[in-house]
Design a protein around this motif. Structure first.
Motif, PDB file in Angstrom:
ATOM      1  N   THR A 102      -7.146 -40.379  -9.447  1.00 54.03           N
ATOM      2  CA  THR A 102      -6.792 -40.381 -10.866  1.00 54.03           C
ATOM      3  C   THR A 102      -6.486 -38.960 -11.332  1.00 54.03           C
ATOM      4  N   LYS A 103      -5.934 -38.885 -12.534  1.00 49.65           N
ATOM      5  CA  LYS A 103      -5.642 -37.580 -13.138  1.00 49.65           C
ATOM      6  C   LYS A 103      -6.900 -36.729 -13.249  1.00 49.65           C
ATOM      7  N   ARG A 104      -8.045 -37.408 -13.460  1.00 48.82           N
ATOM      8  CA  ARG A 104      -9.293 -36.666 -13.654  1.00 48.82           C
ATOM      9  C   ARG A 104     -10.088 -36.482 -12.358  1.00 48.82           C
ATOM     10  N   LEU A 146     -11.183 -48.257 -17.956  1.00 49.08           N
ATOM     11  CA  LEU A 146      -9.940 -47.565 -18.323  1.00 49.08           C
ATOM     12  C   LEU A 146     -10.159 -46.111 -18.743  1.00 49.08           C
ATOM     13  N   GLU A 147     -11.406 -45.748 -18.987  1.00 50.07           N
ATOM     14  CA  GLU A 147     -11.704 -44.321 -19.231  1.00 50.07           C
ATOM     15  C   GLU A 147     -11.575 -43.534 -17.925  1.00 50.07           C
ATOM     16  N   ARG A 148     -11.690 -44.239 -16.789  1.00 50.22           N
ATOM     17  CA  ARG A 148     -11.678 -43.555 -15.490  1.00 50.22           C
ATOM     18  C   ARG A 148     -10.407 -43.800 -14.689  1.00 50.22           C
ATOM     19  N   VAL A 149      -9.842 -45.007 -14.835  1.00 57.35           N
ATOM     20  CA  VAL A 149      -8.703 -45.398 -13.994  1.00 57.35           C
ATOM     21  C   VAL A 149      -7.516 -45.747 -14.882  1.00 57.35           C
ATOM     22  N   THR A 150      -6.305 -45.357 -14.448  1.00 59.03           N
ATOM     23  CA  THR A 150      -5.079 -45.676 -15.178  1.00 59.03           C
ATOM     24  C   THR A 150      -4.200 -46.557 -14.293  1.00 59.03           C
ATOM     25  N   VAL A 151      -3.567 -47.545 -14.910  1.00 57.88           N
ATOM     26  CA  VAL A 151      -2.620 -48.362 -14.139  1.00 57.88           C
ATOM     27  C   VAL A 151      -1.570 -47.435 -13.510  1.00 57.88           C
ATOM     28  N   ASP A 153      -2.373 -45.605 -10.768  1.00 53.68           N
ATOM     29  CA  ASP A 153      -3.074 -44.629  -9.909  1.00 53.68           C
ATOM     30  C   ASP A 153      -2.960 -45.054  -8.443  1.00 53.68           C
TER      31      ASP A 153
END
Ligand SMILES: [Zn+2]
Length: 359
Positions: A102-104, A146-151, A153
């Motif tokens: 993920t981005k984070r 959804l705070e951790r993973v984005t569609v 990824d």
């Protein structure tokens, strides 16, 4: 030469499913910047060049992407659904751990599977289709997930890299970081040879999905010949019939040279001669049809003489691919020696197939 284990390990553990190759390409860039000019394109291909004013122009292409998954949906309970990037066997996923990139940063997850006792009898022993499998990241709700993973990824198998026995290595993504390793080790060797040929070595993008990286390379470069470096199936373990995979190939047997189909016959024979002169053992794979690699695209779209030099590999497209370090070094030595030899013997038209080997 012994294997540079750290370089291979860094390559294998850098995530890079097709379309998301940047971390793996960064490992290549950092490694070869010292000996060659590195460049790239927006598709994610990167390449390095030695002796840019030399002739003939030899293009070596090893794909730098790997198979993987992509997050497609997070349900109301926080489970993550996914699709396959490339050819992923659905049976390899249930009960295994994965990493969502993920981005984070990385998010660990496991592919859920009910206990076999409660799976209806007719469905036991079979993996659900990939679209019905899901990843548990320990989230309590969709909002939390959804705070951790984005569609969108990308997802890979969990990282692993270890030595099974002396010089035999197991990892994810050896298809095709083993090829990338050999291709760029070949470039390093050639850089020390002061050969006449111009050598461009590419870590290509999108091989496992669309071959669009190779398509772009065929437009960009008009080399005199192209050498594709990938993993090749072996017949040295239970359940594989040499007759069905174009010959007997084993770990430790040396580079696998392809003959037939998209390959150029004079270039094949020249590579056999160079291998013999350099005392590099080789194995031959017969191809009746497509290679199903970047090689098909580069041969057809670039109308270039093309050779496939492969690293023998067990369990291709599983999280536990296995290679022999000696083979990776042998591929690198063959690439460097062949490029140097081409600088001596190449003349226009020499790859137009005639009867008999190139002399
Ligand atoms: Zn491959």
């Amino acid at each position: 030469m012994t294997l540079d284990v750290e370089f291979l390990k860094d390559l294998c553990l850098a995530p890079g499913p097709s379309g998301f190759q940047a971390p793996a390409q960064e490992i290549v860039r950092r490694r070869v910047e010292a000996v060659a000019k590195v460049d790239g394109d927006p598709l994610g291909n990167i390449w390095a060049e030695v002796n840019p004013d030399g002739s003939p122009h030899v293009l070596v292409v090893a794909h730098g992407d790997q198979i993987g998954l992509i997050a497609t949906h997070v349900d109301e309970r926080g489970f993550v659904y996914f699709d396959a990037i490339g050819t992923v066997d659905p049976q390899l996923l249930p009960g295994h751990d994965l990493v969502i990139h993920t981005k984070r940063g990385p998010v660990r997850g496991v592919v859920g599977r009910p206990p076999t006792h409660i799976i209806p009898e007719g469905e036991r022993g079979k993996a659900p289709p990939i679209g019905e499998q899901f990843i548990d990241i320990g989230a309590s709700s969709q909002a939390v997930a959804l705070e951790r993973v984005t569609v969108g990824d990308p997802i890979t198998f969990a990282p692993r890299f270890f030595e099974l026995s002396q010089d035999i290595y197991c990892s994810l993504a050896l298809d095709n970081r083993a090829g990338v390793y050999s291709a760029f080790r070949g470039l390093e060797l050639y850089a020390g040879m002061s050969g006449k040929a111009r050598l461009t070595v590419v870590s290509s993008a999108h091989e496992e999905t669309t071959l669009m990286g190779a398509k772009a390379l065929a437009h960009r470069f008009q080399p005199d010949c192209t050498i594709v470096v990938d993993g090749e199936f072996t017949s040295d373990y239970p359940g594989v019939d040499a007759k069905r995979i174009g010959g007997e190939h084993k770990l430790g047997g040396g580079p696998v040279l392809a003959r037939g189909s998209a390959g150029n016959e004079p270039l094949f024979w020249l590579s056999m001669e160079v291998a013999e002169a350099e005392h590099i053992p080789v194995q031959v794979r017969a191809f009746a049809g497509y290679w199903a690699t970047d090689g098909d695209e580069l041969a057809a779209a670039g109308a270039t003489a093309t050779l496939s030099v492969a690293v023998p590999m067990r369990y291709v497209h599983t999280p536990c691919e296995v290679v022999c370090g000696e083979d990776l070094e042998a591929v690198a030595r063959l690439l460097a020696a062949l490029t140097r030899h081409l600088g001596e013997v190449f003349e226009p038209g020499c790859f137009v197939p005639r009867s008999g080997p190139l002399s």
